[in-house]
Design an enzyme around this catalytic site. Structure first.
Site, PDB file in Angstrom:
ATOM      1  CG  HIS A 303      -2.118  -0.974   0.943  1.00  0.00           C
ATOM      2  ND1 HIS A 303      -2.100  -2.294   1.403  1.00  0.00           N
ATOM      3  CD2 HIS A 303      -3.502  -0.619   0.421  1.00  0.00           C
ATOM      4  CE1 HIS A 303      -3.097  -2.983   1.299  1.00  0.00           C
ATOM      5  NE2 HIS A 303      -3.872  -1.942   0.641  1.00  0.00           N
ATOM      6  N   GLY A 304       2.083   1.213   0.548  1.00  0.00           N
ATOM      7  CA  GLY A 304       2.971   2.412   0.469  1.00  0.00           C
ATOM      8  C   GLY A 304       4.121   2.159   1.246  1.00  0.00           C
TER       9      GLY A 304
END
Length: 475
Positions: A303-304
């Site tokens: 996701h990051g």
């Protein structure tokens, strides 16, 4: 090309007419449909930004060559690394890199194909067009659901003629997804954005942070599941089954069950290509916990790269470990299922703080705000006595975000959200389409008309500030 746009409406109408009409060609119907699907995917992707195309073409080329050459472990590892390279560069490289639409999704899709071929679960595709259609299947290209080769490739090998049932079911899915996105997520977003704005959490009270956090749970669900419904609807209209990506996740009775119901295509991908290769549940309990933590760490990093997502992933890993340990050592302390559902919702909602906050500092500040909730509740009667109940509520819940009045703004959130919750509960055991089919015609058509009016009101209203972009397009 956003799903909710006039451009997509014109593009898809023309594409669907040509694609379904091609099935009636006396000769070469299948090749014609396959070429149309390829061209449609290229047009759809290039419409977002033509600079994205080289990333998709690179992924397609690597996937095809890997499928033909990845029998040995070293070759398999090299091709997976080559497939991951563009994703790693745009996510974790220097700032300023172009971030191609859907790169996380079609990269994971490609890796699944390479892994399946390497493990001899499926034969390699000899036709590069089939691989290009797998990686560039436009209904799910921008934000999934992640397609698996064993499910999608067979569907690419037969013609898809017009089906009244598929077409109407697809339209229903698309319309319901629009309702979730525009009417539910769109009404919630201004309040959540205001409370969680950069530097804004410091100015908010505990009740405002709590309200925004709970609402964000519904916002991200309505936004992402709404996209998934729309993608599945687009695919269904032209005869494809894109799979189910959400299955009433907030009715789960444990965080383990939640992940079997939330973003199913990603959670099953992580299970099959990360958790099981690490040893899965076939090892001792301490190693199982390590495997769970590593798997959810990968989920967070997908996701990051910020610490927010790392902690969000590890927090869910800890939830899974706690669930495993409690089932093993404290089986008699388990709550009944009806009580576990709200507990699970609270645990998941707490984790969303780290997902939504703009930075780790903001996430920690939000948690600290929540810890001050008892003192704020204790002070509220005095605040209401001094300023009046209306002004006290306005200040405590940060209702200043509603420019046209708190009552109108709250009703705009509460009504569509209540409809979504009722629909989720009613369709839990049979699914939404099955629930709709068994209703009398008068009730069905009344629901269709009300849904259409709600969508038109939202699209045309100057009161509502909605965005056609979806949250998961950022990942």
């Amino acid at each position: 090309m956003p799903f909710i746009s006039a451009t997509f409406a014109v593009f898809f109408t023309a594409f669907a007419v040509l694609y379904l009409a091609a099935a009636r060609l006396p000769r070469h119907a299948l090749p014609a449909q396959r070429m149309l699907l390829l061209l449609g995917g290229l047009v759809f992707y290039a419409a977002a930004d033509i600079r994205f195309l080289p990333f998709l073409l690179w992924c397609t080329a690597v996937t095809y060559i890997a499928g033909r050459c990845c029998k040995k472990r070293a070759a398999f590892a090299a091709f997976v690394a080559a497939d991951l390279l563009p994703l790693l560069l745009v996510k974790y490289g220097p700032e300023g890199w172009l971030f191609p639409l859907g790169i996380s999704f079609f990269t994971f899709q490609s890796i699944a194909y390479i892994a399946d071929v390497h493990a001899q679960r499926i034969p390699p595709e000899k036709n590069i067009l089939s691989v290009a259609l797998l990686t560039g299947f436009f209904p799910t290209l921008s934000s999934g659901p992640i397609q698996r080769a064993p499910a999608l490739l067979p569907q690419l090998r037969w013609t898809h003629g017009f089906s009244y049932e598929d077409c109407t079911d697809g339209m229903k899915l698309f319309a319901w997804g629009m309702f979730k996105k525009l009417c539910v997520a769109g009404s919630i977003a201004p309040y959540v954005n205001f409370v969680y704005s950069a530097g804004g959490i410091q100015e908010q009270g505990a009740l405002a942070v709590l309200t925004a956090t709970v609402l964000y749970s519904f916002q991200i669900y309505a936004d992402f599941s709404g996209y998934s419904d729309m993608a599945a609807g687009v695919a269904r209209i032209i005869g494809f089954d894109a799979g189910k990506n959400f299955d009433h996740p907030y009715l789960a009775a444990s965080t383990g069950e939640f992940w079997r119901r939330w973003h199913i295509s990603l959670s099953s991908w992580l299970r099959d290509y990360v958790y099981i290769p690490l040893g899965g549940s076939r090892v001792a309990l301490p190693r199982i916990c390590v495997n769970l933590l590593l798997t959810f760490l990968v989920s967070g990093l997908w996701h990051g790269s910020s610490w927010n997502f790392v902690l969000w992933g590890l927090l869910h890993g800890l939830y899974q470990c706690a669930g495993r340990l409690s089932r093993t050592y404290l089986p008699r302390l388990r709550l009944p299922a009806p009580a576990r559902i709200p507990v699970t919702f609270c645990l998941v909602t707490f984790s969303w703080i780290f997902f939504r906050a703009g930075s780790l500092d903001d996430a920690i500040l939000a948690v600290r705000k929540l810890l001050s909730l008892p003192s704020e509740l204790a002070a509220f009667p005095a605040l209401a006595a001094a300023q009046g109940l209306k002004d006290a509520l306005w200040k405590t819940f940060s209702l200043v975000v509603f420019q046209e009045g708190a009552a109108t703004g709250l009703a705009g959130i509460a009504v569509p959200l209540a409809l979504l919750v009722c629909a989720e509960i009613a369709s839990r055991n049979e699914g939404g389409l099955a629930l709709v089919r068994r209703q009398p015609a008068a009730i069905r058509w009344a629901a269709y008309i009300l849904l259409l009016l709600a969508l038109l009101d939202t699209l045309l209203s100057t009161r509502t500030s909605w965005s056609a972009d979806f949250i998961y397009q950022n990942f």
